[in-house]
Enzyme design. Structure first.
Site, PDB file in Angstrom:
ATOM      1  N   LYS A 121      36.711  12.389  51.108  1.00  0.00           N
ATOM      2  CA  LYS A 121      37.752  13.000  50.271  1.00  0.00           C
ATOM      3  C   LYS A 121      39.128  12.736  50.863  1.00  0.00           C
ATOM      4  O   LYS A 121      40.044  12.270  50.170  1.00  0.00           O
ATOM      5  CB  LYS A 121      37.532  14.505  50.134  1.00  0.00           C
ATOM      6  CG  LYS A 121      38.549  15.189  49.218  1.00  0.00           C
ATOM      7  CD  LYS A 121      38.517  16.695  49.330  1.00  0.00           C
ATOM      8  CE  LYS A 121      39.277  17.169  50.547  1.00  0.00           C
ATOM      9  NZ  LYS A 121      39.465  18.646  50.576  1.00  0.00           N
ATOM     10  N   ASP A 140      37.458  17.288  45.450  1.00  0.00           N
ATOM     11  CA  ASP A 140      37.736  18.596  46.058  1.00  0.00           C
ATOM     12  C   ASP A 140      37.001  19.665  45.244  1.00  0.00           C
ATOM     13  O   ASP A 140      36.163  19.353  44.393  1.00  0.00           O
ATOM     14  CB  ASP A 140      39.239  18.857  46.138  1.00  0.00           C
ATOM     15  CG  ASP A 140      39.852  19.219  44.794  1.00  0.00           C
ATOM     16  OD1 ASP A 140      39.214  18.984  43.744  1.00  0.00           O
ATOM     17  OD2 ASP A 140      40.977  19.758  44.784  1.00  0.00           O
TER      18      ASP A 140
END
Length: 218
Positions: A121, A140
């Site tokens: 991420k 996320d």
């Protein structure tokens, strides 16, 4: 309608709703972006933006942070939570960047993943916002939630959700898609109380049939 076709129609609507969707973290360099993203784990961008001006004024680049006193850094980043581990990670990342990359943030997924505190991420966010590279999709909490509610993925692992999203959307949309989904998650598709009755995506969203019983009430 296939999932891919529906996803394209949903994304077209999101583009209209959030034409200026972008990263909310504040930074002035690639390194500051990296640090801000590491600090954003399990907290809000608002919280991070409150501490980074102080942090970056004191330690503006990798060389400065690499030699920082951990206690001083911990005091600054304390409001973001998990401050000891985050301090260890950002100082460790700075030290590796200085030692292995001459003080410059690396611009490949492979190299970024060698830095403390960096998983896919974080690497995706840095690659897109610092270098304009789309190597994947940053998943996320908002993206994860919307991927499930919109029927894009049923996977429980963020990396597998990312894989499903990458298969649905063209590469040129990967970077910006993250921020459109985040904006919609914040504005409408809240974790606890999604506002389905006001959602422009409701006719295309499989979850709108059941969330809060909205369809039954319509």
């Amino acid at each position: 309608m296939t999932t891919k076709t529906r996803a394209a129609e949903i994304d077209a609507l999101l583009k209209e709703l959030y034409p200026r969707a972008e990263i909310a973290l504040r930074f002035e360099s690639d390194f500051q972006l990296l640090v801000a993203v590491i600090l954003s784990a399990q907290t809000t961008d608002v919280s991070v933006n409150k501490v980074t001006p102080v942090l970056f004024d004191r330690f503006p680049d990798a060389r400065a942070l690499a030699g920082a006193d951990p206690a001083e850094v911990e005091e600054i980043v304390h409001p973001t939570g998990f401050f000891r581990n985050k301090t260890k990670n950002i100082i460790g990342a700075a030290q590796r960047i200085v030692a292995e990359y001459d003080g410059r943030v690396p611009d490949t997924m492979e190299d970024l993943l060698t830095l403390p505190g960096v998983a896919r991420k974080t690497a995706n966010i840095v690659l897109y916002n610092a270098f304009g590279k789309a190597e994947g999709i940053a998943v996320d909490t908002h993206v994860f939630r919307l991927a499930h509610r919109l029927g894009y993925s049923s996977e429980k692992d963020a990396n597998k959700v990312e894989r499903d999203l990458m298969a649905l959307f063209p590469r040129e949309e990967w970077g910006a898609l993250t921020y459109r989904l985040i904006e919609h998650g914040r504005a409408i598709c809240d974790a606890k109380r999604p506002i389905c009755g006001q959602c422009a995506l409701a006719d295309l969203c499989p979850s709108a049939f059941t969330v809060n019983g909205w369809r039954e009430q319509a």
